[in-house]
Design an enzyme around this catalytic site. Structure first.
Site, PDB file in Angstrom:
ATOM      1  CB  THR A 155       5.894  -1.242   1.172  1.00 50.52           C
ATOM      2  OG1 THR A 155       6.219  -1.549   2.532  1.00 50.52           O
ATOM      3  CG2 THR A 155       6.773  -2.084   0.259  1.00 50.52           C
ATOM      4  CE  LYS A 194      -4.690  -2.322  14.084  1.00 53.99           C
ATOM      5  NZ  LYS A 194      -5.338  -1.006  13.991  1.00 53.99           N
ATOM      6  CB  SER A 217      -0.907  -0.004   1.225  1.00 54.29           C
ATOM      7  OG  SER A 217      -0.123  -0.175   2.387  1.00 54.29           O
ATOM      8  NE  ARG A 218       0.435   5.152  -4.947  1.00 50.54           N
ATOM      9  CZ  ARG A 218       1.581   5.301  -5.605  1.00 50.54           C
ATOM     10  NH1 ARG A 218       2.654   5.786  -5.000  1.00 50.54           N
ATOM     11  NH2 ARG A 218       1.667   4.968  -6.883  1.00 50.54           N
ATOM     12  CB  ALA A 219       1.979   6.884   3.205  1.00 52.23           C
ATOM     13  CB  ILE A 220      -3.336   5.378   4.981  1.00 51.99           C
ATOM     14  CG1 ILE A 220      -3.526   4.359   3.852  1.00 51.99           C
ATOM     15  CG2 ILE A 220      -4.675   6.039   5.313  1.00 51.99           C
ATOM     16  CD1 ILE A 220      -4.363   3.181   4.229  1.00 51.99           C
ATOM     17  CG  ASP A 268      -8.351  -2.266  19.531  1.00 51.30           C
ATOM     18  OD1 ASP A 268      -7.982  -1.791  18.444  1.00 51.30           O
ATOM     19  OD2 ASP A 268      -7.879  -1.936  20.625  1.00 51.30           O
ATOM     20  CB  SER A 291       2.922   5.883   7.695  1.00 48.97           C
ATOM     21  OG  SER A 291       2.845   5.386   6.383  1.00 48.97           O
TER      22      SER A 291
END
Lengths: 509, 509
Positions: free
Chosen positions: B211, B296, B202-205, B264, B207
């Site tokens: 990667t 997390k 995935s791309r940063a959401i 959670d 963060s």
């Protein structure tokens, strides 16, 4: 400008009670704070502050140094064009930790519910968190003690009125039934007997008319608390719009989410009704529960369970609550729409020969029970007392006096255009779809145009001949009339006619 | 124009994945349908249809015969300016009845979850209903069987890849840890050993770099499925952006609501991770669970419980799952930001003397375990095999080959402006706040500016002297650099230095 500051602009977008702010996605604040669309943000300015949902704008209607506010955000913030507003990540809401402990099986106590309702009433709790809370309360998710604590918390985060008189009585009807406008008859009967009944009512939310809309065609209803007190001190009763009072404000926020979720929670329903009544300073409350296939409460068993909850929680809050189950199978009276319903009410109060009997009977039933609850009438004697007060003209006189005290009696308007819908065949009326009646009345313009709506000419079990008028649409413009008619023709019939019944006697051997 | 039709207009407002339409409150459709703001409406045109939330507009930017669409609504609808769109009350969603039965204590079975996930993946379920579902799943609200059924349902409503090869391995890391970019080292090691590892990332959401963002500074990552297949068939591995694949689309919708609710749910987390892996066609999956005060998963007990859930549900879906708990107390490597992290990766692959040892060690640990899971290495021999492949240059050669196959190896960009933040006192580094590191890197421009971010010069327990550089900020503009620096100075220190420790040996008796 200070760090993270932007210039306020009114977006002119109505997001109902959810405050939304609009920022350009490429503005410094979005980049700096790493905001995503739908993020919860805190907006502050000179001590005022607001929690809002962020929608990011890429179109060119907003500048990089501007923040646009939805109507609710604009009003909550009390903003003016060009104000410097600072936008930040919101503080963590402590009250939300209580949601998590409820999820982990702990019961909610007053302190937790009070903190939560405080944040809810201030608009700090986002919709998805409200939805989460409503889900936890679903069914019997709240026990009796929790429901009592929630009701108290909802009362305590708003205003609470004290009339300095006793007893103060009130009534409430659960779930709308078109035309069920008994309040305008019950209040003057009860007040004429010297019992204090300060009634606040709502405007229509999804229906064709709320009690406040109907009353407004006969007298002003937008009174502040001081004006309302003067009316009640002089006339023992009033019928005003409850909005300005800030009674149980958390309830309004919860309802906004409960309605689309359509999750039934007995605890929430009880807390919603009784928190408003307790905040209003009522002491004895009669609750009308219409039962029908399209009403909110559909079975006697459900009505019974709800009734027990209302009575128990009421008792814990010092409210004497009584319930009455009534027929919810068809509209009450003839008119559906503010002015048309007002005319039904006046016909009953004026004891006209053509007054709708069902509206009269229901109003007498409720007024009689309230007179008994108040101690003014002996048990089983309330109905008779109510009938006397209605029949000898005291109720009419009291209603006129209340209207004058609220600002002056008015004559309800009449619609410019009417058109009747007629029976397509001979037969017997087997059902009237109360939801479609309300929808059609709204398409004709109710409650926006107070004269608009529908008036029913038949009731269930009536025999009709082909071309007899079934109901008449009333509208202020030909366009609205056509629009309502085209809707009527695109749907299942509002009035269902069983042609077989008429035939049966002919074709039977 | 047809009944209830309006002309489409692009509003240029980003409401994230929640589709919103804007209508004037006084337009015929609003009046006719009695829509309120925040109502759910159905928009149709030529067979296409969309469910959206209504926001009413009173400003003059919209005409009475127009409907404006938010970006997500515009894209989902595939609309063009001036299209005729019809707006109606939405049909009742059958799948929502399953939510109500879960509330009444019934367990959810596959058919119900499948229907619900289907509606969720098509964007038909409003946020507050998603929030209600997430609430029901909170904690241990889903048992093992329900979690298995939910995971299956999430896989089945999207695409599922089949590689026609075996075994297909994968890895996943739970919760971001800045700089933890092991994937770019693990994939070439594993692929160099002939084990198939088609990695989507995935791309940063929230963060500073995902990667996919890091890989993109070294090679194209925006490949479609056919291109991805060609890379994997040639090189045994790939590192591409997972977005275009429509794998487990319902998961993306749920995450949007789960994140702000911060509820959670072990069942939802397990279903989220494993549905993506199963849809990807993976067969053996290693899951890295960093443990730390800001990660997390924060306790070994919680990690253990989660681990058991992942392994059991994986087994039910035919996935062999193994977990590994790693240190999550400080950033991994030096760089935080796409290009800076890519340089750390290249330093490890190129076996440079200054390569960050912790990143190398973590990558070898994970690669070794995957080689053992795949059967390529004997038990306890994976780490050695991985080290050999890294140390003899095969991993570097494979990485370059993968980059070439994805479209060509690139040189990561360098930032135009750098500024170091220095130690204010002598002492020992007692802690590094991973969340503040990520936030600062984002303020400097990461991941939008791939060269931007932060590079750390110290690790926990390092001794520093006053004025030693602790970390360096990298930015593309002086403005962004100043902005990140002003943030740094407004916060608690990112690198905490315990001055007392340095003193201790001096002042001790």
């Amino acid at each position: 400008m200070s760090f993270n500051a932007l210039l306020a602009r009114r977006a002119g977008i109505d997001t109902y009670q959810q405050p939304v702010v609009y920022l350009r996605s490429d503005c410094d604040v979005c980049k700096a704070e790493g905001f995503q669309s739908q993020a919860q943000v805190e907006v502050t300015s000179d001590g005022r502050h607001l929690l809002a949902v962020l929608h990011q704008v890429s179109g060119n209607w907003l500048r990089n140094d501007e923040i646009a506010l939805s109507e609710s955000a604009w009003n909550l913030m009390g903003a003016s064009e060009g104000d410097e507003l600072v936008v930040r990540h919101p503080p963590v809401l402590d009250s939300l930790t209580h949601l998590r402990s409820k999820l982990h099986g702990e019961r909610l106590h007053y302190a937790a519910l009070r903190a939560l309702m405080d944040d809810v009433s201030r608009g700090r709790v986002p919709d998805i968190h409200l939805a989460s809370f409503v889900t936890m309360c679903a069914g019997d998710g709240l026990d009796l003690e929790e429901t009592v604590a929630l009701t108290r918390a909802m009362v305590d985060v708003g205003e609470r009125l004290d009339w300095g008189m006793s007893p103060v009585v009130d009534k409430h009807c659960i779930g709308g039934l078109p035309g069920n406008r008994t309040t305008l008859i019950v209040v003057p009967i009860v007040a004429a007997c010297g019992v204090v009944m300060p009634k606040t009512s709502s405007r229509a939310i999804t229906s064709a008319a709320g009690t406040a809309d109907v009353m407004e065609t006969l007298a002003p209803v937008d009174l502040d608390l001081a004006a309302m007190r003067r009316v009640v001190e002089r006339e023992c009763g009033c019928i005003v719009w409850g909005n300005a009072m800030r009674l149980s404000p958390a309830d309004d926020m919860l309802i906004r989410v409960e309605r689309p979720l359509s999750i039934d929670s007995e605890g929430l329903m009880v807390a919603s009704i009784l928190s408003k009544k307790a905040a209003m300073g009522s002491q004895r409350v009669l609750i009308d529960i219409p039962l029908g296939v399209l009403t909110k409460v559909r079975s006697p068993a459900a009505a019974d369970r709800l009734s027990r909850g209302l009575v128990s929680v009421g008792a814990a809050l010092g409210l004497q609550v009584q319930t009455v189950f009534t027929d919810g199978s068809q509209p009450v009276g003839r008119g559906v729409g503010p002015a048309l319903e007002a005319m039904d009410v006046m016909a009953v109060l004026e004891r006209r020969a053509d007054a709708p009997q069902d509206l009269r009977d229901r109003a007498l039933l409720l007024a009689g029970l309230i007179l008994e609850m108040s101690g003014k009438a002996a048990p089983e004697r309330g109905n008779l007392m109510a009938r006397e007060v209605l029949d000898d003209g005291r109720a009419l006189a009291k209603f006129i006096a209340i209207c004058e005290a609220q600002g002056g009696l008015r004559v309800p308007p009449r619609a410019a255009h009417v058109r009747s819908v007629r029976a397509p065949v001979d037969g017997m009326v087997s059902a009237i779809d109360t939801r479609l009646v309300a929808r059609t009345a709204k398409l004709a313009g109710a409650p926006r145009d107070p004269a608009a709506g529908a008036s029913m000419h038949v009731r269930v079990s009536d025999r009709v001949k082909r071309d007899d008028p079934l109901y008449t649409l009333h509208a202020q413009s030909l366009g609205a009339l056509q629009y309502a008619l085209s809707f009527v023709h695109s749907q299942l019939p509002i009035v269902r006619i069983d042609a077989g019944v008429g035939m049966a006697s002919v074709t039977a051997p």
